[in-house]
Scaffold this active site. Structure first.
Site, PDB file in Angstrom:
ATOM      1  N   LYS A   1      -6.244  97.781  96.824  1.00 31.78           N
ATOM      2  CA  LYS A   1      -5.814  98.196  95.494  1.00 31.78           C
ATOM      3  C   LYS A   1      -6.945  98.095  94.483  1.00 31.78           C
ATOM      4  O   LYS A   1      -7.140  98.994  93.646  1.00 31.78           O
ATOM      5  CB  LYS A   1      -4.626  97.349  95.047  1.00 31.78           C
ATOM      6  CG  LYS A   1      -3.360  97.565  95.868  1.00 31.78           C
ATOM      7  CD  LYS A   1      -2.250  96.613  95.440  1.00 31.78           C
ATOM      8  CE  LYS A   1      -0.981  96.848  96.244  1.00 31.78           C
ATOM      9  NZ  LYS A   1       0.094  95.904  95.886  1.00 31.78           N
TER      10      LYS A   1
ATOM     11  N   GLY B   1      -6.264  99.593 109.109  1.00 29.38           N
ATOM     12  CA  GLY B   1      -6.913 100.136 107.930  1.00 29.38           C
ATOM     13  C   GLY B   1      -6.649 101.613 107.775  1.00 29.38           C
ATOM     14  O   GLY B   1      -6.084 102.258 108.665  1.00 29.38           O
ATOM     15  N   PRO B   2      -7.050 102.185 106.661  1.00 27.38           N
ATOM     16  CA  PRO B   2      -6.829 103.616 106.416  1.00 27.38           C
ATOM     17  C   PRO B   2      -7.689 104.468 107.341  1.00 27.38           C
ATOM     18  O   PRO B   2      -8.629 103.978 107.981  1.00 27.38           O
ATOM     19  CB  PRO B   2      -7.240 103.786 104.947  1.00 27.38           C
ATOM     20  CG  PRO B   2      -8.153 102.641 104.679  1.00 27.38           C
ATOM     21  CD  PRO B   2      -7.684 101.509 105.520  1.00 27.38           C
ATOM     22  N   PRO B   3      -7.405 105.749 107.420  1.00 26.09           N
ATOM     23  CA  PRO B   3      -8.199 106.637 108.280  1.00 26.09           C
ATOM     24  C   PRO B   3      -9.652 106.721 107.819  1.00 26.09           C
ATOM     25  O   PRO B   3      -9.956 106.655 106.627  1.00 26.09           O
ATOM     26  CB  PRO B   3      -7.503 107.991 108.144  1.00 26.09           C
ATOM     27  CG  PRO B   3      -6.131 107.677 107.652  1.00 26.09           C
ATOM     28  CD  PRO B   3      -6.258 106.455 106.810  1.00 26.09           C
ATOM     29  N   GLY B   4     -10.542 106.880 108.792  1.00 25.44           N
ATOM     30  CA  GLY B   4     -11.940 107.142 108.487  1.00 25.44           C
ATOM     31  C   GLY B   4     -12.799 105.936 108.193  1.00 25.44           C
ATOM     32  O   GLY B   4     -13.927 106.095 107.730  1.00 25.44           O
ATOM     33  N   VAL B   5     -12.292 104.711 108.459  1.00 23.14           N
ATOM     34  CA  VAL B   5     -13.100 103.530 108.148  1.00 23.14           C
ATOM     35  C   VAL B   5     -13.821 102.995 109.379  1.00 23.14           C
ATOM     36  O   VAL B   5     -14.544 101.999 109.281  1.00 23.14           O
ATOM     37  CB  VAL B   5     -12.228 102.415 107.534  1.00 23.14           C
ATOM     38  CG1 VAL B   5     -11.688 102.848 106.194  1.00 23.14           C
ATOM     39  CG2 VAL B   5     -11.104 102.003 108.476  1.00 23.14           C
ATOM     40  N   GLY B   6     -13.640 103.629 110.556  1.00 19.73           N
ATOM     41  CA  GLY B   6     -14.420 103.229 111.720  1.00 19.73           C
ATOM     42  C   GLY B   6     -13.683 102.368 112.722  1.00 19.73           C
ATOM     43  O   GLY B   6     -14.326 101.639 113.481  1.00 19.73           O
ATOM     44  N   LYS B   7     -12.361 102.446 112.782  1.00 17.84           N
ATOM     45  CA  LYS B   7     -11.617 101.602 113.726  1.00 17.84           C
ATOM     46  C   LYS B   7     -11.899 102.008 115.168  1.00 17.84           C
ATOM     47  O   LYS B   7     -12.201 101.166 116.012  1.00 17.84           O
ATOM     48  CB  LYS B   7     -10.121 101.707 113.427  1.00 17.84           C
ATOM     49  CG  LYS B   7      -9.733 101.270 112.016  1.00 17.84           C
ATOM     50  CD  LYS B   7      -8.233 101.267 111.829  1.00 17.84           C
ATOM     51  CE  LYS B   7      -7.626 102.649 111.962  1.00 17.84           C
ATOM     52  NZ  LYS B   7      -8.071 103.585 110.922  1.00 17.84           N
ATOM     53  N   THR B   8     -11.795 103.291 115.465  1.00 14.55           N
ATOM     54  CA  THR B   8     -12.017 103.751 116.837  1.00 14.55           C
ATOM     55  C   THR B   8     -13.463 103.560 117.259  1.00 14.55           C
ATOM     56  O   THR B   8     -13.753 103.141 118.384  1.00 14.55           O
ATOM     57  CB  THR B   8     -11.618 105.230 116.961  1.00 14.55           C
ATOM     58  OG1 THR B   8     -10.255 105.394 116.549  1.00 14.55           O
ATOM     59  CG2 THR B   8     -11.775 105.711 118.385  1.00 14.55           C
TER      60      THR B   8
ATOM     61  N   SER C   1       5.784  95.712  94.674  1.00 13.47           N
ATOM     62  CA  SER C   1       4.597  95.439  93.862  1.00 13.47           C
ATOM     63  C   SER C   1       4.529  96.261  92.579  1.00 13.47           C
ATOM     64  O   SER C   1       3.654  96.034  91.743  1.00 13.47           O
ATOM     65  CB  SER C   1       3.327  95.686  94.687  1.00 13.47           C
ATOM     66  OG  SER C   1       3.242  97.028  95.097  1.00 13.47           O
TER      67      SER C   1
END
Length: 794
Positions: A721, A352-359, A678
């Site tokens: 998107k 996912g994009p940065p800042g979504v809580g992966k870590t 796309s």
């Protein structure tokens, strides 16, 4: 000093010695470090009296009974008390005064005291004692000469004192020293000391003979080892703790560790090599570091795992807002591990994009299950040795990051997060991504071999998690080993709840502010999300909230004596603290001219809207494509133009318009690389808009791949998107029909605010995206020569 044996016992402080004996009429210097002994020394001053006794067991730290001490002791007078700078131990200089018998212990805390009775020595025949003393003096002189030393001036007027001084100079064991101290008959004491001197002389001769024979076959390293052993023996005799060699310390450590048989053989072999080496050899440090790594690795240690799924659910919900599908997959993964009892399983990859809580998801899993958490940053790593380690033959060789993480965790079942796995690069020294193939394969990592360790280590119990912003850079074999969990981003409502429940309390705590001092209205919070941030995650939102906290901190810092006043942030005063808004919903104004269409794009930092601009000019029908776009996107543009030309009559576009004009397609943000199929639908729509003169609706965005027959193919990243279009203020979206199942991933509140059309053919797109042309003849007419060309701008 002579005292009668009939004197009544008196209480005196006691100072137990681990080894050695203090004789009357001699002096001794003692280091004092034990807690109770130090407590006694703090009460002493020059001239103070105490009793020195010897312990029966030198290893006993705090003797608490009379049975632990020899009853024969010595009165002592303090000559000096000092404490060298920077040292914890005291330095005590004592002079022996007379013999005593310890009869009982009075106390052991804070220091030892006991009842002692003075003892008096006696001489049955003074003449015979003087003869024995002269003989002893002769033996001592001969012994000192043979040893190449000197005992200094021996007393000649007191036979008892002579015996004590000689005994003190022989370095006797504690048992022999106690025997001399307990002998009150001076004549018997002289005979005993003479016998000990004779033994010392014989031992010296034997030792010299042996040393001479041994030195003939010793090399330099062996002589140094012998000298070190002699030094340790001297330290033991002085009552000091001898320093253990590195090999001895490591052997003791390995004796406490349960190792696999193969590893134990290697350890024994390396220890033998280390014991036979000169400490100054360079290879000693290599072997020592290697053995220390083996000792530090968790071969059998495991952390107790809390596999309560309800607890894990509560922790994930408390730490993360939304992400329901991701949490569900994580819980399913943990449930399989719990029920099967098999720690091996699929490796999860959070994309996912940065800042979504992966870590932070990895940290939450570790906290909920009770496992240690170790994060390995892989961004920019381009050396295979970073994963597998270096060979020990290289200077400065180190183990790889995987074993380093296990060494840090100290258990074999931690949670290990491989962060930014998509940022790995292949360099001249190998591919780190290829080295991860064994690490992340549950069927292979039970025998993972690091180049530095060169021994198999079981990684099957490690819970590996990986994170990535995109999967495009990952090789197919590595992707095949991962279970992909996509985290596309948060909706506006989710961001508001995250800010209210998590970000604001956390920022207040980090800025040293108490709860209740910052009040942000729902309107202001929504404005921050909408006009000050445009991201899939919440990092920029965190920064904006941090600005509000800093403004509050400044306000409180200027008035420290006043009662803190809460900072109330409303929509009306938001600009005062955050400045002017950075983003505006002006999409409709950007497409006021024909030839401009709004597309939807997916990027590693989340979804985004994309403006496709087209322009025409007199020419020969060539096509120019700019905007730093990739080969796939260029092919989509050519395919769109081919469809327009082949269907010009159906689209009501005169053939002369196509043949007599050059076309230019541009994708703004030219510094940003773009690629993918796309944008085909958007390019086709923009070209038809340009050539027909019909404007594209400003509230409509689209995505999809177009074929030469005008069919619309499915694309990826639909949720990201759609969320990007919603953030930008788009109200109508055109999606491929074959992406219908992806609509289930879009939150219900977002779908309720959007009008989504599913299309299969380009004719449907034109009907839905283009505004009707009020005057067909005008829309198809060419501009006169020299007039301004029709084009789209951003």
């Amino acid at each position: 000093m002579k005292r009668s044996e009939s004197e009544r016992p008196s209480s005196f402080p006691l100072l137990p010695l681990r080894t050695g004996v203090l004789f009357p009429r001699t002096t001794i210097t003692l280091p004092v470090g034990r807690e109770r002994s130090a407590a006694l020394v703090q009460t002493l001053s020059k001239g103070s009296l105490l009793v020195v006794v010897a312990q029966r067991d030198p290893k006993e730290e705090n003797p608490s009974s009379l049975e632990a001490l020899h009853t024969a002791g010595t009165f002592a007078r303090v000559l000096e008390v000092s404490r060298p700078r920077g040292e914890r131990a005291y330095r005590l200089v004592l002079e022996g005064v007379g013999r005593v018998e310890v009869q009982s212990l009075d106390q052991v805390d804070p220091y030892w005291t006991g009842q002692v009775r003075p003892l008096a020595e006696h001489i049955s025949d003074l003449t015979q004692a003087q003869v024995l003393a002269a003989s002893l003096r002769q033996h001592v002189t001969e012994l000192a000469g043979s040893e190449g030393g000197s005992l200094g001036q021996l007393p000649s007027d007191d036979p008892g004192r002579l015996a004590d001084v000689v005994a003190a100079s022989l370095g006797l064991s504690t048992e022999d020293g106690i025997a001399v101290l307990a002998t009150l008959d001076v004549m018997e004491r002289l005979r005993l000391v003479a016998q000990l001197v004779h033994q010392a002389r014989e031992m010296g001769e034997v030792r010299k003979k042996i040393d001479a024979e041994v030195r003939k076959g010793l090399n330099k390293g062996q002589r140094e080892a012998l000298l070190r052993e002699q030094l340790r023996a001297i330290q033991r005799e002085l009552g000091e703790e001898p320093q253990k060699s590195e090999a001895e310390a490591l052997r003791e450590r390995f004796n406490k560790i349960e190792l696999p048989e193969e590893v134990r053989k290697v350890v024994d072999r390396e220890l033998k090599r280390l014991e036979g080496m000169n400490p100054n050899q360079a290879e000693v440090h290599v072997i020592r570091n290697y053995l220390e790594l083996i000792a530090d690795l968790p071969w059998t240690e495991r952390a107790p795992v809390n596999d309560d799924l309800n607890r894990i659910t509560e922790r994930l919900d408390a730490d993360h807002q939304g992400l329901d599908e991701v949490k569900k997959h994580i819980l399913e993964h943990m449930a399989v591990i719990k029920l099967s009892g098999n720690p091996r399983g699929t490796i999860l990859c959070l994309v996912g994009p940065p800042g979504v809580g992966k870590t932070s998801l990895g940290q939450s899993i570790a906290d909920a299950t009770g496992r240690p958490f170790v994060r390995i940053a892989l961004g920019g790593v381009r050396d295979e040795a970073e994963i597998r380690g270096h060979r020990r033959t290289y200077v400065g060789a180190l183990p790889g990051r995987i074993l380093a993480a296990l060494r840090k965790a100290k258990v074999r079942n931690p949670v290990v997060l491989l962060d930014e796995i998509d940022k790995l690069f292949s360099g001249w020294s190998g591919s780190p991504e290829a080295a991860l193939l064994e690490v992340l394969d549950p069927e292979q990592n039970r025998t993972f071999t690091d180049h530095y360790l060169e021994l198999p280590f079981d990684l099957s119990e490690v819970l590996f998690l990986t994170t990535a912003n995109t999967l495009d850079t990952l090789s197919a074999p590595l992707r095949d080993r991962l279970e992909i969990l996509e985290i596309p981003g948060y909706t506006q409502d989710e961001k508001l709840r995250i800010a209210r429940n998590h970000l604001i309390p956390k920022q207040l705590k980090q800025h040293g502010l108490t709860d209740g001092l910052l009040h942000v209205s729902d309107e202001a919070l929504a404005t921050i999300v909408r006009e000050y941030t445009r991201e899939a995650g919440v990092r920029q939102l965190t920064r904006e909230i941090s600005k509000l906290c800093r403004a509050l901190a400044l306000q409180l810092g200027k008035n420290p004596d006043q009662k803190p006043q809460p900072l109330v942030v409303e929509g009306s005063n938001l600009r005062k603290y955050l400045g002017r808004p950075r983003f505006f919903r002006e999409v409709a104004e950007q497409v006021q001219t024909p030839g401009v269409a709004i597309g939807l794009a997916w990027t590693p930092v989340g979804g985004d809207i994309l403006f496709i601009e087209t322009s025409r000019m007199p020419g020969k029908g060539t096509l120019e494509i700019t905007g730093q776009i990739g080969d796939v996107m260029k092919e989509s543009a050519r395919a769109a133009l081919t469809y327009v030309r082949s269907n010009a009559k159906k689209l009501a576009i005169p053939q002369e318009v196509l043949e007599g004009h050059d076309l230019h397609i541009h994708v703004p943000a030219g510094a940003t690389p773009k690629d993918g199929p796309s944008a085909g639908v958007t390019m086709f729509t923009a070209l038809v808009s340009l050539l027909s003169g019909r404007k594209v609706r400003g509230d409509t965005a689209m995505t999809g791949e177009v074929t030469l027959r005008g069919r619309i193919m499915p694309v990826g990243g639909i949720k990201a998107k759609v969320l990007a279009a919603h953030r930008a203020g788009i109200s109508r979206i055109l999606l491929p029909k074959k992406n219908e199942q992806d609509l289930e991933d879009i939150p219900d509140n977002v779908r309720a605010e959007l009008e989504i059309f599913l299309v299969e053919d380009m004719s449907e797109v034109l009907d839905l995206a283009l505004e009707p042309a009020p005057f067909l003849s005008v829309s198809l007419a060419l501009p006169p020569e020299g007039s301004e060309l029709t084009h789209g701008t951003v």
